[in-house]
Scaffold this active site. Structure first.
Site, PDB file in Angstrom:
ATOM      1  CD  GLU A  70      -2.731   1.006   2.523  1.00  0.00           C
ATOM      2  OE1 GLU A  70      -3.911   0.289   2.386  1.00  0.00           O
ATOM      3  OE2 GLU A  70      -2.233   1.196   3.726  1.00  0.00           O
TER       4      GLU A  70
ATOM      5  CD  GLN B  23      -0.461  20.001  -8.705  1.00  0.00           C
ATOM      6  OE1 GLN B  23      -1.004  21.173  -8.320  1.00  0.00           O
ATOM      7  NE2 GLN B  23       0.786  20.314  -9.405  1.00  0.00           N
TER       8      GLN B  23
ATOM      9  CG  HIS C 222      12.369  23.470  -7.830  1.00  0.00           C
ATOM     10  ND1 HIS C 222      12.243  22.344  -8.844  1.00  0.00           N
ATOM     11  CD2 HIS C 222      13.337  24.254  -8.523  1.00  0.00           C
ATOM     12  CE1 HIS C 222      13.109  22.411  -9.740  1.00  0.00           C
ATOM     13  NE2 HIS C 222      13.740  23.707  -9.550  1.00  0.00           N
TER      14      HIS C 222
ATOM     15  CE  LYS D 221       7.238  20.068  -3.878  1.00  0.00           C
ATOM     16  NZ  LYS D 221       8.309  20.472  -4.487  1.00  0.00           N
TER      17      LYS D 221
ATOM     18  CE  LYS E 221      11.981  27.786 -12.672  1.00  0.00           C
ATOM     19  NZ  LYS E 221      10.624  27.342 -12.867  1.00  0.00           N
ATOM     20  CG  ASP E 222      16.544  24.043 -11.483  1.00  0.00           C
ATOM     21  OD1 ASP E 222      15.575  24.854 -11.430  1.00  0.00           O
ATOM     22  OD2 ASP E 222      16.284  22.869 -11.434  1.00  0.00           O
TER      23      ASP E 222
END
Length: 181
Positions: free
Chosen positions: A28, A47, A62, A72, A169-170
């Site tokens: 699970e 999300q 980020h 998260k 960008k990073d």
């Protein structure tokens, strides 16, 4: 499922109970009630995101600011990554400290990263599929980040910097000393 605390308050590792037999395995991967009980939170994930990356890819570090901050729950579906979370909570006794853990398709570990952390990972295997649940929707205007090579963070990404594949960008993200809360 079991929980392992890390040195950074609220950041935890979760290990599922895995049932193996001649056919393979079953576990699970998420149960809202068990997750909330183990972590002492009442998180509602809204999300799910998934990324595919090649060896050496570095994504991060980020975060989302203000009312759009995100907690998260992350895991690897295929391959192996070095997952990193940096505490950027103002006033936290571990502000600026990081925790890293190898997450892989074979160890099935998951990391819960609360709001107030920057997050990133580097891919150690030939390829990786990375999956994460977020408790808030992404908001472009609220995105922020930290430079992966900030000397104040001193993160060892598991491979030499010249072998890392970093987005434009990073590569220009600010150092910890220059971020705005």
């Amino acid at each position: 499922m079991t929980i392992e605390l890390t040195p950074l308050q609220g950041l935890v590792l979760l290990t599922p109970a895995i049932f193996k037999d001649d056919r393979g395995y079953f576990f699970e991967s998420f149960n809202q009630n068990k997750f909330n009980t183990l972590t002492g939170t009442s998180i509602n994930f809204v999300q799910d995101n998934q990324s595919y990356s090649v060896k050496g890819a570095l994504r991060g570090l980020h975060f989302q600011r203000g009312e759009h901050a995100q907690a998260k729950l992350v895991r690897v579906l295929k391959g192996e990554v070095l997952d990193v979370a940096v505490d950027i909570r103002p006033g936290s006794p571990t502000y600026g400290q990081h925790f890293k853990q190898i997450l892989s398709e074979s160890n099935h570990l998951q990391m819960f990263i609360p709001r107030g952390f920057a997050h990133g990972f580097s891919v150690l295997s030939d390829e990786a599929v990375f999956f994460y649940k977020c408790d808030n929707f992404y908001n472009k205007a609220s995105e922020g980040g930290l430079h992966y090579a900030d000397p104040a963070l001193a993160i060892d990404w598991g491979m030499p910097h010249d072998q890392l594949i970093v987005s434009e960008k990073d590569a220009v993200l600010p150092y910890l000393a220059n971020i705005e809360g």
